[in-house]
Scaffold this motif. Structure first.
Motif, short mmCIF file in Angstrom:
data_model
loop_
_atom_site.label_atom_id
_atom_site.label_comp_id
_atom_site.label_asym_id
_atom_site.label_seq_id
_atom_site.Cartn_x
_atom_site.Cartn_y
_atom_site.Cartn_z
N VAL A 37 -15.15 -55.73 21.95
CA VAL A 37 -14.75 -56.58 20.59
C VAL A 37 -15.15 -55.74 19.31
N LEU A 38 -16.20 -55.26 19.60
CA LEU A 38 -16.71 -54.22 18.27
C LEU A 38 -15.84 -52.93 18.17
N ALA A 39 -15.64 -52.43 19.37
CA ALA A 39 -14.47 -51.06 18.93
C ALA A 39 -13.30 -51.63 18.61
N THR A 40 -12.86 -52.93 18.88
CA THR A 40 -11.47 -53.33 18.33
C THR A 40 -11.77 -53.59 16.84
N GLY A 41 -12.79 -53.93 16.36
CA GLY A 41 -12.90 -54.33 14.90
C GLY A 41 -12.88 -53.07 14.26
N TRP A 42 -13.70 -52.23 14.73
CA TRP A 42 -13.87 -50.83 14.26
C TRP A 42 -12.37 -50.09 14.16
N PHE A 43 -11.59 -50.06 15.17
CA PHE A 43 -10.38 -49.53 15.28
C PHE A 43 -9.46 -50.37 14.32
N ILE A 95 -27.71 -52.71 10.99
CA ILE A 95 -27.11 -53.51 12.15
C ILE A 95 -26.04 -54.47 11.47
N ILE A 96 -26.39 -55.31 10.64
CA ILE A 96 -25.54 -56.34 10.11
C ILE A 96 -24.40 -55.64 9.96
N ALA A 97 -24.09 -54.63 8.80
CA ALA A 97 -23.10 -54.04 8.50
C ALA A 97 -22.13 -53.50 9.78
N LEU A 98 -22.80 -53.08 10.73
CA LEU A 98 -21.99 -52.53 11.67
C LEU A 98 -21.44 -53.56 12.56
N VAL A 99 -22.23 -54.60 12.75
CA VAL A 99 -21.88 -55.66 13.49
C VAL A 99 -20.52 -56.50 12.80
N LEU A 100 -20.65 -56.79 11.46
CA LEU A 100 -19.83 -57.13 10.42
C LEU A 100 -18.62 -56.58 10.68
N ALA A 101 -18.55 -55.16 10.59
CA ALA A 101 -17.42 -54.27 10.53
C ALA A 101 -16.60 -54.36 11.87
N GLY A 102 -17.37 -54.88 13.02
CA GLY A 102 -16.61 -55.19 14.28
C GLY A 102 -16.09 -56.34 14.31
N PHE A 103 -16.92 -57.46 13.66
CA PHE A 103 -16.55 -59.01 13.73
C PHE A 103 -15.39 -59.44 12.51
#
Length: 499
Positions: free
Chosen positions: A353-359, A10-18
């Protein structure tokens, strides 16, 4: 420890977006004095605030009326108010267009494509949530309070001030914060009924900056502003939200003796009628138009398979992530807060925001992750708070009842799950799976960011059909999506009720 890996994921996915949003936004895209940014942020807060006020203004009299009236069809109306929680947003938006659009049943009443349409859709979704939360509070009033108020000769005004309002007041802050948060994060409603320069929220503006303008720095700047707003809202929701859920079942309530005057009866049934007038027509429009234009072509079949596949995978991953977290929280106090913060991280970080970070991370690196994986991951993060909140209390109660006996008998691991946990926790597991699947089936955000012509879910297909003015075809597709959603609801409830 088994809970460490899910928390780390969870933390990795959130940080990858943030992190990409934060770094690129601060460096290239953040301009606080930008008129467009100020307008979009202002409209986001304006429509969320108006939607919250209107939803609560309707919910209070409807909840009060349903709490003190007994009539044929009352139970059906209360159950009907749970339907907006299960219906995908795009289905309801289509129903509103069918009713109030240019060629709708009440076409010309007002412009559905703008602030008025957005407010109507948000009230449709959110006033039933607030109504059910207040009904739960009113149903919890002891029967002795109503009998005593009648013996003391309390009038309606005194019953309201001494009994009803104290209960409703407890539910109001949590309901208001929840509705404001949902409306501020609204993507499907605003994208479909707004999206223009005058009616665009931060969530939609981020999507437009990435997919239409291909301006990642601007999208990152907008995402930082949205993240700041949502962090404040999420913390506020955590402080005042309470523990009431609109999905929570509740008893009918005690017999009441107030509201016997003709004026009170008229007011109560007028409130119920207005609530029904908001709730019923869009559902009826989708049902009638969908039946008349039901079709199952190749595009619908492929989108259905994709939606069901993503829904099942997302729900399964959510359960796999939340189960060890709930187990750890039930047995170690230090994990209780950590698990709760982990699952809510995806709620604090809005989907756009999450999608933007991953993008940004994918476009500025050599990583190549398939779009279905990204959509499943985003749906899973959005579903985590609902799944965890459903499982945590049930797992804690099961641990209290069975831990000592299982330890004395040497039952642990998979053997314990099959023989002890699954039979005793079947209902909360079913409800948790249901919530995760519903979030995925009705989601439009993830697929709009990462989808394509060859990878499309039912909500995305409905949006495309509406965009090409094939409203009748979209109604047929929407009915299919609604039927699958409701079938999943009934299946999960039936599975959860089995002993």
């Amino acid at each position: 420890m088994a809970a460490i890996l899910p928390a780390a994921i969870i933390i990795a996915l959130v940080l990858a977006g943030f992190l990409p949003v934060f770094l690129i936004g601060l460096k290239e895209g953040l301009a606080p004095a930008d008129p467009y940014l100020l307008h979009v942020a202002g409209f986001t807060l304006l429509q969320a605030g108006l939607s919250t006020v209107l939803s609560l203004a309707l919910a209070v009299p409807v909840a009060r009326a349903l709490a003190r009236r007994r009539f044929r069809g009352r139970g059906f109306i209360i159950r009907l108010m749970a339907l907006p929680l299960a219906l995908p947003a795009i289905v309801t938006v289509l129903g509103i267009v069918e009713i109030y659009g240019t060629r709708g049943w009440l076409g010309g009443l007002f412009d559905v494509y703008g602030l008025q349409g957005i407010l109507l859709a948000h009230v449709f979704f959110n006033f039933p949530i607030a109504t059910r939360m207040m009904l739960i509070r009113l149903a919890a009033v002891p029967p002795e309070s109503w009998r005593l108020s009648a013996q003391l000769g309390f009038g309606d005004r005194h019953v309201w001030s001494r009994i009803e309002w104290p209960q409703i007041r407890v539910a109001l802050p949590g309901a208001a914060t929840l509705i404001f948060l949902l409306c501020a994060a609204s993507f499907t409603v605003v994208l479909t009924l707004g999206g223009g320069p005058k009616a665009t929220t931060l969530e939609v503006a981020i999507y437009q900056a990435l997919r239409f303008d291909f301006d990642p720095p601007r999208a990152a700047g907008l995402a930082i502003v949205q993240l700041a707003i949502f962090a404040v809202l999420a913390l506020l929701a955590h402080r005042v939200g309470g523990g009431i859920s609109a999905w929570q079942s509740f008893r009918s309530g005690a017999v009441r003796y107030d509201g016997s005057s003709h004026l009170a009866r008229f007011g109560d049934f007028l409130a119920i009628g207005i609530g029904a007038a908001v709730l019923v027509p869009p559902i009826a429009a989708v049902l009638s138009s969908g039946i008349a234009h039901l079709g199952f072509g190749a595009d619908v079949a492929m989108a259905t398979i994709t939606s069901l596949g993503i829904g099942v995978c997302s729900a399964a991953v959510s359960m796999i992530i939340c189960w060890p977290l709930a187990q750890a929280a039930a047995r170690r106090r230090c994990w209780s807060r950590l698990a709760a913060l982990s699952v809510v991280a995806g709620l604090i970080l809005p989907p756009a925001v999450l999608a933007t970070g991953w993008f940004l991370l994918l476009t500025r690196s050599s990583l190549a992750i398939p779009a279905p994986v990204l959509v499943i991951a985003m749906s899973m993060l959005m579903a985590l708070p609902f799944v965890y909140n459903t499982l945590a209390a049930a797992v804690a109660e099961s641990a209290l009842q069975h831990d000592r006996l299982c330890a004395s008998l040497g039952i642990s691991g998979l053997d314990r799950f099959v023989r002890v946990d699954l039979p005793s926790l079947r209902r909360p597991l079913g409800v948790a799976f249901l919530m995760a699947a519903i979030v995925s089936l009705g989601d439009l955000t993830a697929i709009m960011f990462f989808g394509s012509q060859d990878f499309m879910t039912l909500p995305a297909l409905i949006y495309r059909q509406m965009g090409s003015y094939r409203i009748e075809t979209a109604a047929g597709t929407a009915l299919i999506l609604a039927l699958f959603t409701m079938a999943l609801v009934m299946l999960a409830e039936r599975w959860g009720a089995e002993r």
